[in-house]
Design an enzyme around this catalytic site. Structure first.
Site, PDB file in Angstrom:
ATOM      1  N   GLU A 189      21.156 -15.620  63.733  1.00 41.39           N
ATOM      2  CA  GLU A 189      20.724 -16.974  64.099  1.00 41.39           C
ATOM      3  C   GLU A 189      21.872 -17.739  64.735  1.00 41.39           C
ATOM      4  O   GLU A 189      23.020 -17.594  64.305  1.00 41.39           O
ATOM      5  CB  GLU A 189      20.226 -17.715  62.852  1.00 41.39           C
ATOM      6  CG  GLU A 189      18.994 -17.070  62.238  1.00 41.39           C
ATOM      7  CD  GLU A 189      18.483 -17.807  61.003  1.00 41.39           C
ATOM      8  OE1 GLU A 189      19.120 -18.791  60.577  1.00 41.39           O
ATOM      9  OE2 GLU A 189      17.432 -17.399  60.466  1.00 41.39           O
ATOM     10  N   HIS A 217      14.047 -21.472  61.768  1.00 40.45           N
ATOM     11  CA  HIS A 217      14.623 -21.642  60.424  1.00 40.45           C
ATOM     12  C   HIS A 217      14.639 -23.120  60.025  1.00 40.45           C
ATOM     13  O   HIS A 217      15.668 -23.651  59.582  1.00 40.45           O
ATOM     14  CB  HIS A 217      16.039 -21.047  60.337  1.00 40.45           C
ATOM     15  CG  HIS A 217      16.392 -20.628  58.940  1.00 40.45           C
ATOM     16  ND1 HIS A 217      17.325 -19.660  58.665  1.00 40.45           N
ATOM     17  CD2 HIS A 217      15.932 -21.052  57.720  1.00 40.45           C
ATOM     18  CE1 HIS A 217      17.431 -19.498  57.347  1.00 40.45           C
ATOM     19  NE2 HIS A 217      16.590 -20.331  56.765  1.00 40.45           N
TER      20      HIS A 217
END
Length: 313
Positions: free
Chosen positions: A263, A282
């Site tokens: 990420e 997220h």
């Protein structure tokens, strides 16, 4: 400007809720920015000698800890501590604490949103409608009532989601070797049974060395054909190549994902453009309420550690 040693708190982010800052009044708060690197954190630790670190973004490992000789506690702004090297912290006598449950409602709601988006083809139908189509005569969604959902992890988030699934009329299977005193609507089971009997699987467990790649080619093959996969926990729980292959083969009908192995997701990731995968960045725990709850929880946790360590023995 170098802050007073023993008084600085480093936040690995660009901000903190005002309610949390009020609790930390009297401390010098140092912000690392939205995307701090290890080098950034090391430099800030050397400059400010923080007594505590509140972890929002980035990773805190041995190099960061060694750059902060006054460091006594690392407090997670949330519940998952996989971005903190707990072994290194323990070796240095640094306590690691987490705001467990502070974002439980937010993440559970995101899991429900992804489950419904997958079962009801929300994203695909929205795109078709905006393109001028009317698919009422040809589309059939999945009804969740009466179907089985398997939950891996029955902590604050998993149990909150279980209650939502039960309210939908779903049969709830749960696997968590540490969970006790489960509500009557959660049927505890082993993983083999959970894979075999679930129409949808939702992950709510922390990422550990033991469960990394928990959903892989072998376990996905053990699931019902056409299963829905939801992940609002940690991306490392899923072998992403195996999931992509399972989606493309139809073994997995849909996947709703809020966390990923790396990420932020890089441009060109194979999940991008895959019509049977619903993506979110997220943000399951990112709501106004959770932001306050996590900040306050992180602040209270670190203050409790500092107070306890300062108390005379």
């Amino acid at each position: 400007m170098t802050a007073t040693i023993g008084n600085s708190i480093l936040v690995t982010g660009a901000d903190l809720a005002p309610q949390a800052l009020a609790l930390l009044e009297g401390h010098d708060i140092v912000y690392a920015g939205k995307t701090p690197t290890e080098d950034d954190l090391v430099a800030l630790c050397r400059a400010h000698a923080p007594v505590a670190i509140i972890v929002r973004y980035g990773k805190v490992g041995a190099a960061v800890m060694d750059a902060a000789p006054s460091l006594k506690v690392i407090s997670k702004h949330g519940s998952g501590t996989d971005t903190i090297d707990r072994t290194a912290a323990q070796a240095r006598g640094i306590e690691v604490v987490a705001a467990v449950g502070a974002n439980a409602a937010a993440v559970a709601e995101q899991a429900l949103a992804l489950l419904l988006a997958c079962a009801k083809s929300v994203v695909a139908l929205d795109a078709r409608m905006h393109a001028g189509h009317w698919d009422k005569a040809t589309h059939k969604s999945l009804e969740l009532g009466g179907r089985t959902i398997g939950l891996v992890g029955l902590g604050a988030i998993g149990l909150r989601f279980a209650r939502m699934a039960d309210a939908l009329g779903m049969r709830v299977l749960g696997y968590d070797p540490y969970a006790k005193n489960l509500p009557a609507y959660v049927q505890p089971t082993d993983l083999a049974t959970l894979w075999a009997e679930s129409d949808a699987v939702s992950l709510h467990c922390p990422l550990t060395d033991d469960n990394r790649g928990l959903l892989n080619a072998r376990t996905l093959a053990q699931c019902k054909r056409g299963v829905i996969i939801v992940n609002t926990a940690r991306g490392g729980l899923i072998d992403e190549d195996a999931l992509l292959a399972a989606v493309r083969s139809g073994q997995v009908a849909m996947a709703g994902l809020d966390s990923f192995a790396v990420e932020p997701m890089a441009p060109g990731h194979p999940f991008q453009g895959e019509r049977n995968i619903v993506l979110s960045p997220h943000i399951g725990g990112v709501t106004g309420d959770a932001y306050v709850n996590m900040g306050v929880g992180a602040a209270r946790n670190l203050l409790a550690v500092l107070s306890r360590q300062a108390a005379p023995t």
